[in-house]
Motif scaffolding. Structure first.
Motif, PDB file in Angstrom:
ATOM      1  N   PRO A 352      32.011 -43.119  23.232  1.00  0.00           N
ATOM      2  CA  PRO A 352      32.520 -43.587  21.934  1.00  0.00           C
ATOM      3  C   PRO A 352      33.494 -44.755  22.042  1.00  0.00           C
ATOM      4  O   PRO A 352      33.661 -45.486  21.072  1.00  0.00           O
ATOM      5  N   MET A 353      34.129 -44.946  23.194  1.00  0.00           N
ATOM      6  CA  MET A 353      35.125 -46.023  23.280  1.00  0.00           C
ATOM      7  C   MET A 353      34.536 -47.338  23.759  1.00  0.00           C
ATOM      8  O   MET A 353      35.240 -48.334  23.793  1.00  0.00           O
ATOM      9  N   SER A 363      41.155 -54.612  28.013  1.00  0.00           N
ATOM     10  CA  SER A 363      42.247 -53.939  28.720  1.00  0.00           C
ATOM     11  C   SER A 363      42.486 -52.498  28.229  1.00  0.00           C
ATOM     12  O   SER A 363      42.561 -51.570  29.023  1.00  0.00           O
ATOM     13  N   TRP A 364      42.579 -52.322  26.922  1.00  0.00           N
ATOM     14  CA  TRP A 364      42.865 -50.985  26.391  1.00  0.00           C
ATOM     15  C   TRP A 364      41.696 -50.030  26.587  1.00  0.00           C
ATOM     16  O   TRP A 364      41.876 -48.864  26.935  1.00  0.00           O
ATOM     17  N   LEU A 365      40.491 -50.524  26.333  1.00  0.00           N
ATOM     18  CA  LEU A 365      39.321 -49.636  26.432  1.00  0.00           C
ATOM     19  C   LEU A 365      39.004 -49.337  27.889  1.00  0.00           C
ATOM     20  O   LEU A 365      38.590 -48.237  28.241  1.00  0.00           O
ATOM     21  N   ASP A 367      41.255 -49.052  30.069  1.00  0.00           N
ATOM     22  CA  ASP A 367      42.263 -48.054  30.431  1.00  0.00           C
ATOM     23  C   ASP A 367      41.772 -46.644  30.076  1.00  0.00           C
ATOM     24  O   ASP A 367      42.031 -45.691  30.803  1.00  0.00           O
ATOM     25  N   LEU A 368      41.054 -46.523  28.963  1.00  0.00           N
ATOM     26  CA  LEU A 368      40.539 -45.214  28.555  1.00  0.00           C
ATOM     27  C   LEU A 368      39.373 -44.772  29.435  1.00  0.00           C
ATOM     28  O   LEU A 368      39.235 -43.604  29.764  1.00  0.00           O
ATOM     29  N   ARG A 408      29.534 -36.426  38.202  1.00  0.00           N
ATOM     30  CA  ARG A 408      30.122 -35.418  37.336  1.00  0.00           C
ATOM     31  C   ARG A 408      29.165 -34.237  37.336  1.00  0.00           C
ATOM     32  O   ARG A 408      28.099 -34.289  36.720  1.00  0.00           O
ATOM     33  N   THR A 410      28.035 -30.924  36.029  1.00  0.00           N
ATOM     34  CA  THR A 410      28.309 -30.298  34.735  1.00  0.00           C
ATOM     35  C   THR A 410      27.155 -29.407  34.303  1.00  0.00           C
ATOM     36  O   THR A 410      26.006 -29.616  34.714  1.00  0.00           O
ATOM     37  N   ALA A 412      26.436 -29.456  31.233  1.00  0.00           N
ATOM     38  CA  ALA A 412      26.021 -30.080  29.980  1.00  0.00           C
ATOM     39  C   ALA A 412      24.857 -31.043  30.136  1.00  0.00           C
ATOM     40  O   ALA A 412      24.829 -32.097  29.502  1.00  0.00           O
TER      41      ALA A 412
END
Lengths: 474, 243
Positions: A352-353, A363-365, A367-368, A408, A410, A412
């Motif tokens: 979603p990001m 930069s912000w995304l 970071d997520l 990962r 999982t 799922a």
């Protein structure tokens, strides 16, 4: 469909009023009872029946959503048609709780001189090889790559790439790279230094969406149609220029100014929104304006045009258009090739990001979510002897290898699939944060399944196996 | 006097983290830190019967905050509306409050050398705006409101629809961020993110760490002073020589 029809639970009244081909459909679906679907879907026949009963009870308030990315196996037109037919049986088109009907919005037109006729037609096959893929549907990028590679139907000498990272978003990277090599000229208009700028003769840096005007965003498929306008928050930085400026300048330098008969974005926007009864200042201060919608059959007026835009004006359960083109007029099931021994089907999607391969360097995304992971089922991870978090390399059926990617492990996910978020493993060195972070699914999609009806590219036909990070098979 | 609270609807949150980004943008939060975060809970069960959810965390503006008494300078305080705030002029960045918070809601912002955390966007509230995270949430999963106002959506969710606090028998300090969700999602949240017993840093340690800074400062100042004196002497000397 088999349950709804055999138990007479579908919307009889709606179908007889708005649809054609019910008899043929009824006959056709007899061969597909829930017991037939059980081994294919791994969903029990009882649960399939329960689901059909629940839908019938809720009808017409049932939304069968086709999903955002629908080109999987090359039989995708028929799968989409099956979902659409189910929606029709539930009487859900243009009914509350179902699918909205689009509401037209009057748009202004800026008269343009006619375009010169080409005797050779389009190179990508839209409208010719794939008659149902129209020019209005924006053509087939994959078809353009093929045409460039094969010089068929005619040689293509130059590309102007805009709004797409061709190496990250189009499968069969090896073909795209070869096609680019064959070009005499390539210009790239881009916001970011993505990989394709390395191959460009000219790079035209476009301003970001916060620094430019774009054409009005007109949405007719919402409950209420709306018009939104994008406007710059700041002046473009450095040498970047808005897309409209680049296009207009190129046209004027090529002596094609007549095709851009407007002064600036204000002039362009005002003329396009002129019939809407709002002025530009109003639209700019509000950002977006919604209008009355007629999403339901009962609200439709003459001005909204036909409820169903088919030849007959009705929902064509049995498609005469497909029949005339010698395709199955009713959806047929085609079996999907299972993964070979030791391989997993590669599937991909979005987080979603992040948006496509465009936002990983933000930069912000970043970071997520700085990199992607490959999801494999817990038991498969154990079978391959890989730990959660361990870095591995994936190799596909054609020997294409990924960059190292963390596992990962999982519950799922199905045990025959491997999943990763698309858009990572960037190869553009200018992307300082995203460069070579995570792995690229596109790099592993060396095989595609072309849908013979619409020409779209099915990409879930690739299989991967796990190599340890030093390249050994585990 | 209003009593502010945030209600997070776990059934609506899609985990997109728009709230985190809106907050970072609003408050200039450095990368690697956040004033509000979204973390996945679970996944439990076996394919295809799985349960997962999201835990949206931020400062809880607790009724009986453990961070306020932990602060050695009085920088952390609770205002009249119950919002727990940090007075940057008084904050020395020692991190005692970070250790004292059972919810991990605080961090030391290395850029400014001060502690930072959610303040319910107090300055936006004063201007009649919603907190940035609430305004940006595409799923209406965050509801901010006044629990003294029975007509508010927050009041309805807390007192009529059973939104609950994230507390344990050991840590019950009256958090004012509430969570609405199915019991299985609440269970997952508590299994992964139950509040931790507050840690305390001995006041002596704070002062000694601070003292170290002063010592460095003092040594540095002395050195700088000597250097200035030295160069001054040099230049003066040169002048004398030129003369």
């Amino acid at each position: 469909m088999n349950v709804l029809i055999s138990e007479n639970l579908y919307d009889n009244e709606y179908i007889s009023q708005y649809a054609t081909g019910m008899k043929e459909l009824e006959e056709h679906v007899k061969q597909f009872p829930p017991e037939w679907a059980e081994p294919i879907t791994e969903i029990s026949a009882a649960q399939i029946r329960d689901t059909a009963h629940a839908m019938a009870e809720a009808k017409p308030a049932v939304a069968i959503h086709p999903g955002r990315h629908v080109t999987w196996y090359g039989d995708d037109t028929q799968r989409a048609r099956a979902m659409a037919i189910l929606t029709a049986l539930l009487g859900a088109y243009g009914r509350k709780g179902g699918m909205f009907l689009p509401t037209k919005v009057k748009q202004g037109r800026i008269p343009l001189p006619s375009f010169p006729e080409s005797e050779r037609g389009r190179a990508d096959g839209a409208g010719s090889k794939y008659p149902l893929a129209t020019e209005e549907s924006q053509g087939l990028t994959q078809g353009l790559v093929q045409a460039t590679l094969t010089a068929n139907p005619y040689p293509i000498k130059g590309w102007v790439v805009y709004g797409q990272s061709v190496l990250e978003s189009i499968p069969q990277r090896q073909n795209t790279l070869k096609a680019i090599e064959q070009l005499e000229f390539m210009a790239v208009v881009d916001v970011l230094p993505v990989e394709q700028v390395n191959y460009a003769d000219i790079v035209l840096p476009e301003a970001t969406y916060l620094e430019r005007y774009d054409p009005p965003h007109i949405v007719t498929t919402a409950k209420r149609p709306y018009v939104a306008v994008r406007q710059p928050a700041i002046e473009p930085l450095y040498e970047s220029k808005p897309g409209w400026w680049i296009a207009k300048q190129m046209a004027s330098r090529l002596g094609l100014s007549d095709y851009f008969p407007w002064k600036d974005p204000d002039d362009h926007l005002s003329r396009l929104i002129q019939p809407l009864g709002i002025n530009l200042a109003e639209l700019k201060s509000l950002g977006a304006v919604a209008f009355d919608g007629h999403p339901y059959i009962d609200d439709r007026t003459e001005a909204d045009g036909p409820v169903f835009p088919t030849q007959s004006g009705k929902i064509e359960l049995f498609s005469s258009v497909l029949k005339d083109l010698k395709f199955d007029p009713l959806p047929q099931f085609t079996a999907v090739e299972p993964p070979p021994q030791g391989y997993l089907r590669l599937i991909y999607g979005r987080a979603p990001m992040h948006s496509f391969s465009r936002s990983e360097n933000n930069s912000w995304l970043n970071d997520l979510m700085p990199e992607n992971q490959v999801w494999v089922h817990t038991q498969i991870a154990a079978k391959f002897g890989v730990q959660d978090g361990q870095r591995i390399i994936l190799e596909n059926q054609d020997g294409a290898k990924s960059l190292p990617i963390a596992v990962r492990a999982t519950e799922a996910i199905r045990s025959d699939c491997a999943y990763m978020v698309h858009g990572f493993g960037a190869q553009g060195q200018g992307l300082t944060k995203a460069y070579k972070k995570g792995a690229s699914d596109t790099q592993l999609i060396t095989r595609v399944a072309i849908d013979p009806i619409m020409g779209a590219t099915g990409m879930r036909v690739n299989f991967v196996r796990v190599l340890s990070a030093d390249g050994e098979r585990s | 006097m209003p009593r502010f609270a945030m209600v997070i609807d776990q059934e609506r949150c899609v985990g997109c983290q728009s709230c985190t980004v809106a907050c970072k943008s609003e408050w200039d939060v450095p990368n690697g830190f956040a004033r509000t975060r979204v973390r996945q809970t679970g996944v439990v069960g076996s394919f295809p019967k799985l349960t997962t959810s999201f835990y949206v965390s931020q400062c809880n503006h607790c009724d009986r905050p453990t961070c306020v008494p932990a602060c050695p300078t009085g920088a952390t305080y609770q205002d009249k509306t119950g919002i727990v705030r940090v007075n940057r002029d008084l904050c020395i960045g020692c991190g005692a409050c970070v250790a004292a918070c059972p919810y991990g809601a605080r961090y030391v912002n290395a850029k400014i050398g001060k502690v930072d955390k959610c303040d319910f966007c107090a300055s936006r509230l004063e201007n009649g705006l919603q907190p940035a995270c609430v305004a940006t949430c595409p799923a209406h999963a965050k509801v901010f409101g006044n629990l003294e106002d029975s007509s508010s959506e927050a009041f309805q969710l807390v007192y009529r629809q059973g939104a609950h606090r994230v507390e344990t028998t050991q840590v019950a300090i009256g958090p004012n961020v509430y969570y609405a969700g199915k019991p299985e999602h609440t269970e997952l949240l508590m299994a992964g993110f139950a509040p931790q017993l507050p840690r305390t840093i001995a006041p002596g340690k704070i002062w000694s760490s601070l003292l170290n800074k002063f010592v460095f400062l003092a040594v540095g100042a002395t050195f700088l002073g000597q250097a200035v004196a030295f160069f001054r002497q040099l230049s003066v000397g040169e002048k004398q020589f030129e003369d």
